[in-house]
Scaffold this motif. Structure first.
Motif, PDB file in Angstrom:
ATOM      1  N   GLY A   4      45.805  24.331  47.818  1.00 23.32           N
ATOM      2  CA  GLY A   4      46.256  24.067  46.464  1.00 23.32           C
ATOM      3  C   GLY A   4      45.075  23.693  45.593  1.00 23.32           C
ATOM      4  N   ILE A   5      45.351  23.496  44.311  1.00 19.24           N
ATOM      5  CA  ILE A   5      44.302  23.184  43.339  1.00 19.24           C
ATOM      6  C   ILE A   5      44.743  21.995  42.492  1.00 19.24           C
ATOM      7  N   ALA A   6      43.824  21.071  42.258  1.00 19.87           N
ATOM      8  CA  ALA A   6      44.074  19.914  41.395  1.00 19.87           C
ATOM      9  C   ALA A   6      42.973  19.802  40.360  1.00 19.87           C
ATOM     10  N   ARG A   7      43.283  19.203  39.231  1.00 20.11           N
ATOM     11  CA  ARG A   7      42.292  18.969  38.184  1.00 20.11           C
ATOM     12  C   ARG A   7      41.517  17.693  38.488  1.00 20.11           C
ATOM     13  N   VAL A   8      40.216  17.732  38.343  1.00 19.43           N
ATOM     14  CA  VAL A   8      39.386  16.551  38.586  1.00 19.43           C
ATOM     15  C   VAL A   8      39.766  15.428  37.625  1.00 19.43           C
ATOM     16  N   ASP A  10      42.234   9.536  37.837  1.00 19.73           N
ATOM     17  CA  ASP A  10      43.240   8.515  37.532  1.00 19.73           C
ATOM     18  C   ASP A  10      44.275   8.378  38.639  1.00 19.73           C
ATOM     19  N   SER A  11      44.031   8.992  39.788  1.00 20.29           N
ATOM     20  CA  SER A  11      44.983   8.904  40.895  1.00 20.29           C
ATOM     21  C   SER A  11      44.909   7.536  41.550  1.00 20.29           C
ATOM     22  N   PRO A  12      45.956   7.141  42.312  1.00 19.00           N
ATOM     23  CA  PRO A  12      46.030   5.774  42.834  1.00 19.00           C
ATOM     24  C   PRO A  12      44.819   5.314  43.640  1.00 19.00           C
ATOM     25  N   SER A  13      44.362   6.111  44.603  1.00 17.18           N
ATOM     26  CA  SER A  13      43.247   5.664  45.447  1.00 17.18           C
ATOM     27  C   SER A  13      41.956   5.522  44.655  1.00 17.18           C
ATOM     28  N   HIS A  14      41.681   6.478  43.758  1.00 18.52           N
ATOM     29  CA  HIS A  14      40.454   6.405  42.972  1.00 18.52           C
ATOM     30  C   HIS A  14      40.494   5.223  42.016  1.00 18.52           C
ATOM     31  N   TRP A  15      41.652   4.987  41.453  1.00 19.91           N
ATOM     32  CA  TRP A  15      41.792   3.859  40.523  1.00 19.91           C
ATOM     33  C   TRP A  15      41.714   2.523  41.264  1.00 19.91           C
ATOM     34  N   LEU A  16      42.426   2.433  42.398  1.00 19.13           N
ATOM     35  CA  LEU A  16      42.464   1.178  43.149  1.00 19.13           C
ATOM     36  C   LEU A  16      41.133   0.843  43.813  1.00 19.13           C
ATOM     37  N   SER A  17      40.328   1.860  44.113  1.00 26.03           N
ATOM     38  CA  SER A  17      39.066   1.599  44.806  1.00 26.03           C
ATOM     39  C   SER A  17      38.142   0.688  44.008  1.00 26.03           C
ATOM     40  N   GLU A  18      38.328   0.653  42.693  1.00 26.49           N
ATOM     41  CA  GLU A  18      37.489  -0.186  41.849  1.00 26.49           C
ATOM     42  C   GLU A  18      37.810  -1.670  42.014  1.00 26.49           C
ATOM     43  N   ILE A  19      39.029  -1.986  42.447  1.00 26.11           N
ATOM     44  CA  ILE A  19      39.445  -3.395  42.463  1.00 26.11           C
ATOM     45  C   ILE A  19      39.912  -3.892  43.824  1.00 26.11           C
ATOM     46  N   MET A  20      40.045  -2.982  44.801  1.00 28.32           N
ATOM     47  CA  MET A  20      40.489  -3.415  46.128  1.00 28.32           C
ATOM     48  C   MET A  20      39.373  -4.131  46.875  1.00 28.32           C
ATOM     49  N   PRO A  21      39.717  -4.978  47.853  1.00 26.71           N
ATOM     50  CA  PRO A  21      38.689  -5.667  48.645  1.00 26.71           C
ATOM     51  C   PRO A  21      37.804  -4.678  49.386  1.00 26.71           C
ATOM     52  N   ASP A  22      36.548  -5.058  49.584  1.00 23.92           N
ATOM     53  CA  ASP A  22      35.611  -4.204  50.304  1.00 23.92           C
ATOM     54  C   ASP A  22      36.079  -4.030  51.745  1.00 23.92           C
ATOM     55  N   PHE A  23      35.696  -2.909  52.334  1.00 23.88           N
ATOM     56  CA  PHE A  23      36.116  -2.596  53.702  1.00 23.88           C
ATOM     57  C   PHE A  23      34.926  -2.032  54.457  1.00 23.88           C
ATOM     58  N   LYS A  24      34.687  -2.555  55.650  1.00 24.44           N
ATOM     59  CA  LYS A  24      33.518  -2.148  56.427  1.00 24.44           C
ATOM     60  C   LYS A  24      33.928  -1.729  57.833  1.00 24.44           C
ATOM     61  N   GLY A  25      35.044  -1.044  57.925  1.00 26.77           N
ATOM     62  CA  GLY A  25      35.571  -0.692  59.232  1.00 26.77           C
ATOM     63  C   GLY A  25      35.030   0.608  59.779  1.00 26.77           C
ATOM     64  N   GLU A  69      28.594  15.830  38.543  1.00 21.76           N
ATOM     65  CA  GLU A  69      28.547  16.249  37.146  1.00 21.76           C
ATOM     66  C   GLU A  69      28.913  17.733  37.025  1.00 21.76           C
ATOM     67  N   GLY A  70      29.844  18.009  36.151  1.00 22.58           N
ATOM     68  CA  GLY A  70      30.276  19.389  35.933  1.00 22.58           C
ATOM     69  C   GLY A  70      31.481  19.801  36.757  1.00 22.58           C
ATOM     70  N   ALA A  71      31.923  18.979  37.710  1.00 27.23           N
ATOM     71  CA  ALA A  71      33.074  19.331  38.541  1.00 27.23           C
ATOM     72  C   ALA A  71      34.359  19.226  37.716  1.00 27.23           C
ATOM     73  N   LYS A  72      35.167  20.275  37.730  1.00 24.22           N
ATOM     74  CA  LYS A  72      36.379  20.299  36.922  1.00 24.22           C
ATOM     75  C   LYS A  72      37.655  20.525  37.723  1.00 24.22           C
ATOM     76  N   SER A  73      37.550  21.207  38.852  1.00 19.08           N
ATOM     77  CA  SER A  73      38.734  21.492  39.664  1.00 19.08           C
ATOM     78  C   SER A  73      38.442  21.219  41.126  1.00 19.08           C
ATOM     79  N   ALA A  74      39.482  20.826  41.847  1.00 17.65           N
ATOM     80  CA  ALA A  74      39.373  20.554  43.280  1.00 17.65           C
ATOM     81  C   ALA A  74      40.235  21.547  44.035  1.00 17.65           C
ATOM     82  N   ILE A  75      39.619  22.289  44.929  1.00 16.68           N
ATOM     83  CA  ILE A  75      40.345  23.208  45.802  1.00 16.68           C
ATOM     84  C   ILE A  75      40.586  22.483  47.121  1.00 16.68           C
ATOM     85  N   VAL A  76      41.852  22.307  47.459  1.00 14.84           N
ATOM     86  CA  VAL A  76      42.254  21.482  48.597  1.00 14.84           C
ATOM     87  C   VAL A  76      42.780  22.380  49.712  1.00 14.84           C
ATOM     88  N   LEU A  77      42.207  22.234  50.904  1.00 13.73           N
ATOM     89  CA  LEU A  77      42.623  23.041  52.050  1.00 13.73           C
ATOM     90  C   LEU A  77      43.102  22.145  53.187  1.00 13.73           C
TER      91      LEU A  77
END
Length: 272
Positions: A27-31, A36-51, A69-77
């Motif tokens: 499938g294809i997603a827009r960068v 603004d997806s949950p994991s990318h957004w939450l990564s800024e404020i979640m506790p650090d993890f070193k597992g 820089e310049g990435a606009k679409s994500a091709i997901v396999l």
């Protein structure tokens, strides 16, 4: 943004080529949506993890994505990891490198697709490593936005075809392609959640994150109960039970680890 017929046709050609090269789902997603997806957004404020699986990073905190820089679409396999082929997920640490057979297969598919795209079009591809700290992105969010499936109660991507039993990789491109997502699919509603009950570390038993604390309803484990620190404890136990086996492919003795997949295997979706 209005997409042209050529854009849509190119997206279809890319996914057809992905299937030809060995991908079971794509499938294809827009960068812009991914950022603004949950994991990318939450990564800024979640506790650090070193597992297990994290690496040293130049970032102040692990888990923060450095976008190309310049990435606009994500091709997901995705490539299926069926129940009857557990060896696809066995981690093999050799004198040369470490990986799983399934991930090597998936890397070949996405690498060959990136080569094809750059040879057949004027697009530039950004080949991504798996780890965030080495330049990767959050794959589960990408899979959902590309319409492959949903995030299940076990905090894994659930697809109609394979349930949680697939592995996913992404390549970014510097062109706006039409998104194929997302999918109206949620098999967890009404499920008695055998995935949560089977966890040996009880990683789903207690709330860890709250909507009030993070300002979002969508949280790890969907309801904020996934405890990645407890999950990591099981991974450490699995690593302590490493086996020395001879690999014909490597022509050497390698260290084999069979990481826990109990929540994955307990899911009833996609078993057929």
């Amino acid at each position: 943004m209005n997409m042209t017929g050529n854009d849509r046709e190119m997206g279809k050609k890319i996914m057809a080529q992905a299937k030809f090269l060995g991908a079971d789902i794509s499938g294809i997603a827009r960068v812009a949506d991914l950022k603004d997806s949950p994991s990318h957004w939450l990564s800024e404020i979640m506790p650090d993890f070193k597992g297990v699986g994290t690496h040293l990073s130049d970032n102040k905190k692990r888990g923060i994505v450095q976008w190309r820089e310049g990435a606009k679409s994500a091709i997901v396999l995705g490539v299926a990891h069926p129940r009857n082929r557990p060896e696809l997920d066995w981690w093999m640490e050799s004198p040369h490198k470490g990986n799983t057979p399934g991930n090597r297969q998936l890397m070949d598919v996405i690498g060959n697709l990136a080569d094809w795209i750059e040879h057949k079009t004027d697009m530039r591809c950004f080949r991504l490593p798996y780890n965030i700290e080495k330049g990767g992105i959050y794959l589960k969010d990408a899979a959902v936005l590309a319409g492959l499936g949903c995030i299940g109660m076990n905090n894994l991507v659930i697809t109609p075809q394979f349930g949680p039993r697939q592995r996913i990789r992404v390549v970014l491109v510097n062109a706006e392609l039409p998104s194929t997502g997302s999918m109206d699919f949620d098999p967890c509603n009404g499920c008695d959640m055998p995935c949560r009950k089977v966890c040996p570390q009880k990683a789903f038993n207690s709330p860890i994150y709250s909507p009030a604390a993070y300002g979002r309803e969508t949280l790890p484990g969907r309801t904020g109960v996934y405890d990645r620190f407890r999950c990591n404890e099981q991974m450490l136990i699995d690593e302590a039970n490493v086996e020395a086996v001879y690999s014909e492919k490597e022509e050497a003795v390698v260290q084999r680890v069979k990481y826990c997949r109990r929540c994955e295997m307990a899911c009833p979706i996609g078993r057929g």
